[in-house]
Structure formats: C-alpha cells, structure tokens
Motif scaffolding. Sequence first.
Motif, mmCIF file in Angstrom:
data_model
loop_
_atom_site.group_PDB
_atom_site.id
_atom_site.type_symbol
_atom_site.label_atom_id
_atom_site.label_comp_id
_atom_site.label_asym_id
_atom_site.label_seq_id
_atom_site.Cartn_x
_atom_site.Cartn_y
_atom_site.Cartn_z
ATOM 1 N N HIS A 130 1.406 -1.115 -0.510
ATOM 2 C CA HIS A 130 0.188 -0.254 0.173
ATOM 3 C C HIS A 130 1.304 1.305 0.693
ATOM 4 O O HIS A 130 1.996 0.990 0.463
ATOM 5 N N SER A 131 0.319 1.900 -0.933
ATOM 6 C CA SER A 131 1.088 3.549 -0.376
ATOM 7 C C SER A 131 0.224 5.105 -0.748
ATOM 8 O O SER A 131 -0.825 4.019 -0.846
ATOM 9 N N ALA A 132 0.584 5.620 0.124
ATOM 10 C CA ALA A 132 -0.004 7.082 0.087
ATOM 11 C C ALA A 132 0.752 8.425 -0.349
ATOM 12 O O ALA A 132 1.415 8.236 0.062
ATOM 13 N N PHE A 133 0.554 9.363 -1.509
ATOM 14 C CA PHE A 133 1.334 10.665 -1.806
ATOM 15 C C PHE A 133 0.584 11.663 -1.912
ATOM 16 O O PHE A 133 -0.080 11.144 -3.045
ATOM 17 N N SER A 134 -0.092 12.261 -1.203
ATOM 18 C CA SER A 134 -0.904 13.637 -0.964
ATOM 19 C C SER A 134 -0.228 14.545 -0.350
ATOM 20 O O SER A 134 0.314 14.885 0.387
ATOM 21 N N PHE A 135 -1.480 15.895 -1.210
ATOM 22 C CA PHE A 135 -0.311 16.944 -0.224
ATOM 23 C C PHE A 135 -2.289 17.917 -1.380
ATOM 24 O O PHE A 135 -2.340 17.671 -1.640
ATOM 25 N N ASN A 136 -2.936 19.179 -0.298
ATOM 26 C CA ASN A 136 -3.187 19.456 -0.434
ATOM 27 C C ASN A 136 -3.560 20.975 -1.174
ATOM 28 O O ASN A 136 -2.764 21.750 -0.012
ATOM 29 N N GLY A 137 -3.129 21.507 -2.160
ATOM 30 C CA GLY A 137 -2.646 22.451 -2.482
ATOM 31 C C GLY A 137 -3.593 23.939 -2.278
ATOM 32 O O GLY A 137 -3.184 25.154 -2.259
ATOM 33 N N GLY A 138 -4.209 23.445 -1.938
ATOM 34 C CA GLY A 138 -5.451 24.894 -2.044
ATOM 35 C C GLY A 138 -5.242 25.876 -2.834
ATOM 36 O O GLY A 138 -5.622 25.636 -4.013
ATOM 37 N N ASP A 139 -6.178 26.763 -2.802
ATOM 38 C CA ASP A 139 -7.463 26.964 -4.131
ATOM 39 C C ASP A 139 -5.911 27.896 -5.345
ATOM 40 O O ASP A 139 -6.447 27.899 -6.629
ATOM 41 N N ASP A 140 -5.282 28.413 -4.057
ATOM 42 C CA ASP A 140 -4.385 29.045 -5.152
ATOM 43 C C ASP A 140 -3.561 27.964 -6.156
ATOM 44 O O ASP A 140 -3.293 29.060 -7.097
ATOM 45 N N PHE A 141 -3.930 26.928 -5.034
ATOM 46 C CA PHE A 141 -2.969 26.503 -6.503
ATOM 47 C C PHE A 141 -3.705 26.108 -7.352
ATOM 48 O O PHE A 141 -3.157 25.472 -8.556
ATOM 49 N N VAL A 142 -5.102 25.683 -7.280
ATOM 50 C CA VAL A 142 -6.126 24.750 -8.223
ATOM 51 C C VAL A 142 -6.547 26.569 -9.391
ATOM 52 O O VAL A 142 -6.612 25.395 -10.418
ATOM 53 N N SER A 143 -5.890 27.054 -8.715
ATOM 54 C CA SER A 143 -6.376 28.194 -10.225
ATOM 55 C C SER A 143 -5.395 28.889 -10.543
ATOM 56 O O SER A 143 -5.927 29.371 -11.881
ATOM 57 N N GLY A 144 -4.550 28.630 -10.013
ATOM 58 C CA GLY A 144 -2.692 29.180 -10.707
ATOM 59 C C GLY A 144 -1.515 27.776 -11.052
ATOM 60 O O GLY A 144 -0.830 29.155 -11.948
ATOM 61 N N HIS B 248 -3.671 22.529 -15.416
ATOM 62 C CA HIS B 248 -3.519 22.539 -16.955
ATOM 63 C C HIS B 248 -3.279 21.394 -18.078
ATOM 64 O O HIS B 248 -2.355 21.131 -17.703
ATOM 65 N N SER B 249 -4.349 21.253 -18.791
ATOM 66 C CA SER B 249 -4.399 20.046 -19.340
ATOM 67 C C SER B 249 -2.729 19.842 -20.331
ATOM 68 O O SER B 249 -2.950 18.931 -21.145
ATOM 69 N N ALA C 249 -9.842 17.888 -12.106
ATOM 70 C CA ALA C 249 -10.426 19.878 -11.772
ATOM 71 C C ALA C 249 -9.584 20.334 -12.904
ATOM 72 O O ALA C 249 -8.669 20.008 -13.207
ATOM 73 N N ALA C 250 -9.673 21.770 -12.823
ATOM 74 C CA ALA C 250 -9.220 22.752 -14.083
ATOM 75 C C ALA C 250 -9.097 23.832 -13.233
ATOM 76 O O ALA C 250 -9.376 24.141 -13.165
#
Length: 296
Positions: A89-103, A108-109, A148-149
Amino acid sequence: ARDDIDAVYIPLPTGVRSEWVIKAAQAGKHVMCEKPCGIDVAETEAQLAACNEAGVQFMDGVMFMHSKRLDALRETLTDGSIGEVRRIHSAFSFNGGDDFVSGNIRMHSDLEPLGCLGDLGWYNIRFNLWTMEYAMPKAVSGRMICGAARGDSPDQVPVEFSGELFYENDVTASYYCSFITANQQWAHVCGTDGTLRVDDFVVPFFGSEAKYTVSNTESNQHVCDFNMEQRDRIVSVKEHANAHPTAQEANLFRNFGDLVLSGETDPKWGEITLQTQQVMMACLESAKQDGARVEL
C-alpha cells in the motif's frame, strides 16, 4: 552545441518536455529528466531511443531511488523479517488549496495532462515496482476519483486518483495520490510474517536519519482474552534530509554525474522509467473505462 556542457536537467512541463529531451540527446548531452517523463508511453520511448542512439545517459528525477535507506529496506524484504510479500500500500498527497487549483501549471491539461497521477502517482508506482524487483504487474485498474482544472485549461486533470496492481502469485499493490488531501507519503509492505512501514518514503522527514518500522505483532488467545502484543523494530540509516551532502537529492545528482564522467551508460535507469510510464498509462486507461481491468 556547447562543448563545455556535458549534461542537462530538464524540468520543463510534461506537455513540452519530450521535444527538449530529444534535442538534448541529439546534441550529445546526458539527460536528467523530471517526471512524468512523457504524456504517454510513445513519448517516453522516443526519448529513450534518442538517448540510446546518441550514447548518452538518461535518468529520471525520482529522489528516493538514491537514498541509502533503500539498501536497508531491501535487506529487510529479503532476510525473512516479514516473510513473503503479499500486499503493498502507499499514499502520496498534499492539499494545494485554492491558489494551487487556480494558478499552478499542474492544473493545466496542456502542460501537465496527468495531474496528480503523473506528479505524485509516479512515486507510488515506482515504489511498487522497486518492491517487486521490477517485475511488471499482469494487470492494473485505476479510478480518477476527482478531476479539476484552472480557468484557462482545456480539460480537467486528475486531482485525486487510486490504482490497483495485480501481480503473479496473487500479490497485489494499491496506491492513492491527491492534490486535495493533507500531506502524507507513506508506504506499507505486508508479508506473511510481518509488515514494513515507511512514513516518509518520498521526502524523508527533516533530520539526520531516514527510518522505517518493522512490525511482527503477536496475537495470543486464552479463552475470551485476546492479547495483541506490539513488536516493532525501528531501522534507521544515517542520512540527512534536504540540501545536505548526504541527502537523497544530492545522491541523485552525484550518481548521475558519476555515470556521465565514467563514459559508460547504465540502461537500467531508462528501463525502469519506461516501466513506470507503462503502468501509469495503463492505470489511466482503466480509469477512462470506469476502473475496468487492463492487462499488461
């Protein structure tokens, strides 16, 4: 091409990286490539073909592959401490927050079409392959839990993804990666006689030691009394985190530099890059089919 440059590090966005890896190789430069190395298997194959044709070294930038902790982990996996490996098993994550999602470019695909799967899942998949001594799974499944994008992106990218790998002898591995859950980077290997746990398998916690825990829990029953005895052993390796000369990041560039200066290339680095890309793309193909099993 300049004759005073032997090698280049190419951290460009994945969507534009392949062209420059190939140009660097054709110019006779050894290549350290950020991951994921291509947007698909074909791109990675083209990069490796260019490097092989030019006789230059290719290596991806997976830092933990150069940690001395891996040697200790391999010893634990092979000395009988946890028995036969059955589950990873493994997990790797971080919560980038709103600024991450928007910029951020990773939203960006056109720049990073693989999202969290390419940015984080690459490490999960590599750890699975390393644990299995680079045996390829016979099949995989994957699910894009959430996409998301940012506003100017043509399409969504994965921001939360899970995958399952199926090996011969019914060994299985699962992983989770995400841009929207809290910091975590753990790996857990379950054997027939014990378990191995790494709480920081990607970027070691700050300090002068890289550690992991071996557990051989005992269960004793007497009538209705169930006694679970915790039997943990912590293994530590002297290795600093961050920018220290002994850190895994320093080891990565040191090992790459040594290969460049040796005049001989090591094809294994390209081979495991291609394996990682193949597994990752099969997981993404499964996700597009609502988690259907994809054979490899």
